[in-house]
Design an enzyme around this catalytic site. Sequence first.
Site, short mmCIF file in Angstrom:
data_model
loop_
_atom_site.label_atom_id
_atom_site.label_comp_id
_atom_site.label_asym_id
_atom_site.label_seq_id
_atom_site.Cartn_x
_atom_site.Cartn_y
_atom_site.Cartn_z
N ASP A 53 41.34 43.38 36.66
CA ASP A 53 41.05 42.05 37.19
C ASP A 53 39.58 41.74 36.89
O ASP A 53 38.68 42.40 37.41
CB ASP A 53 41.33 42.03 38.70
CG ASP A 53 41.17 40.63 39.29
OD1 ASP A 53 40.74 39.71 38.58
OD2 ASP A 53 41.48 40.47 40.49
N TRP B 249 40.66 42.84 47.31
CA TRP B 249 40.79 41.41 47.63
C TRP B 249 42.15 41.22 48.32
O TRP B 249 43.17 41.62 47.74
CB TRP B 249 40.72 40.64 46.31
CG TRP B 249 40.75 39.16 46.42
CD1 TRP B 249 40.03 38.36 47.27
CD2 TRP B 249 41.51 38.26 45.60
NE1 TRP B 249 40.30 37.04 47.03
CE2 TRP B 249 41.20 36.94 46.01
CE3 TRP B 249 42.41 38.43 44.54
CZ2 TRP B 249 41.76 35.81 45.41
CZ3 TRP B 249 42.96 37.31 43.94
CH2 TRP B 249 42.65 36.02 44.38
N LYS C 293 34.51 31.29 38.65
CA LYS C 293 33.13 31.52 39.13
C LYS C 293 32.12 31.31 38.02
O LYS C 293 31.12 30.62 38.21
CB LYS C 293 32.99 32.95 39.68
CG LYS C 293 34.17 33.45 40.48
CD LYS C 293 34.23 32.93 41.89
CE LYS C 293 35.62 33.09 42.45
NZ LYS C 293 35.74 33.46 43.82
N1 PLP Z 1 40.40 38.34 41.58
C1 PLP Z 1 39.43 38.53 42.47
C2 PLP Z 1 38.99 39.91 42.77
C3 PLP Z 1 38.84 37.44 43.11
O1 PLP Z 1 37.88 37.65 44.00
C4 PLP Z 1 39.30 36.14 42.81
C5 PLP Z 1 38.73 34.97 43.50
O2 PLP Z 1 38.18 35.02 44.55
C6 PLP Z 1 40.31 36.00 41.86
C7 PLP Z 1 40.84 37.12 41.25
C8 PLP Z 1 40.94 34.71 41.44
O3 PLP Z 1 40.17 33.61 41.36
P1 PLP Z 1 40.76 32.22 40.89
O4 PLP Z 1 42.22 32.19 41.09
O5 PLP Z 1 40.05 31.22 41.74
O6 PLP Z 1 40.39 32.08 39.44
#
Ligand code: PLP
Length: 398
Positions: free
Chosen positions: A212, A132, A247
């Site tokens: 993660d 990511w 999500k």
């Molecule tokens: N880690 C990964 C791999 C993600 O794809 C995302 C969101 O797209 C996140 C962490 C963090 O998401 P959020 O900050 O919206 O909870």
Amino acid sequence: MSHFARVARVPGDPILGLLDAFRADANPAKLDLGVGVYKDAQGLTPIPRAVKLAEQRLVNSETTKTYIGGHGAPEFGEHLLRLVLGADSALLRDELAGATQAPGGTGALRLAGEFIARNLPGRSIWLSDPTWPIHETLFATCGLKVSHYPYVDASNQLQVEAMLAALAHVPQGDVVLLHACCHNPTGFDLSQADWRRVLEVVKARELLPLIDFAYQGFGAGLEEDAWAVRLFAAELPELLITSSCSKNFGLYRERTGALIVRAADSNKLTDVRSQLAALARNLWSTPPAHGAAVVASILGDAELHALWAEEVEAMRLRIASLRSGLVAALQPHGLGERFAHIAAQRGMFSYTGLSAAQVQRLREEFSVYMVNSGRASVAGMAEQRLEYLAAAIARVCN
Ligand code: PLP
């Protein structure tokens, strides 16, 4: 004198730029496979019914908006720990794990990055190649040296042997970031046997894993997706886990998540948590309350919990059926085998294997929007559009 004269402009987030281009596109057949949010058959990102019900209860029961503590709402932390580590986890009974609430998974990752940078000096962080994109910039912003281990190669294959070989040479004590499930951006996950081998290397090199966990419930199921996290938490005395409720609870904008620490004894856990609270104080002071209150009231109520679990399962099954539906729609074009991996991958995303040039043609000729890497957000597809999408892919592949 202008104070801002020398401030240069940086390009915006490419995925958000894609969203702007999608919005401006007048073609009624357009398809947004860029941004990583779940969409239902109507193309909407729904608020789960369990969330709505919990919110209605909160409106009536909430009596104050005063700050919550540095670690967030204790009941949120307790419920989230059970969701991630298992309701009957011995670690919770023995007080070997704690949750610090953060603004979303991103906030939890930032807190982890700051903790590593300040409390574990000299450690690099190792990310999968690819990962990511925010992982890359976030940890660099914390001042950490960012390195990579191979994960998916140019021919779009998971490279477990290369990954293990690279990890075996990571300097002792470094931090290795692993995606618990639903790898973003590729959709390729490790098998249980692979995870066990990664664990052996982690032990041998004395690495600190940062797992993660952003998509619990979107891979194989709420409990199944936690398998690797729970294995590592049981086998290793020290571990960091970031959990996101964006999500699986549909709470994207409420910024709800936590950094979970597993320590060797409860005294050391308290030490680490004291550092996290001090770091958080300088980042966001105290975390936002609403999303965490929603999560706590869902997970703390048998009926809402069951309803929510059903809703997560429905999202998961819908994504899985879009995956197999797309492969089936590609079959008549002679491309079923070439894209069979899409059905085997998990989670919101798929590394399709389409080149940047093919992605560009999809956008220009068919108003199909995906990231240049060939990553498609499967959750953005719609059942009734799969034939259109398959025909478009066939055109750019031939
Ligand atoms: N880690 C990964 C791999 C993600 O794809 C995302 C969101 O797209 C996140 C962490 C963090 O998401 P959020 O900050 O919206 O909870």
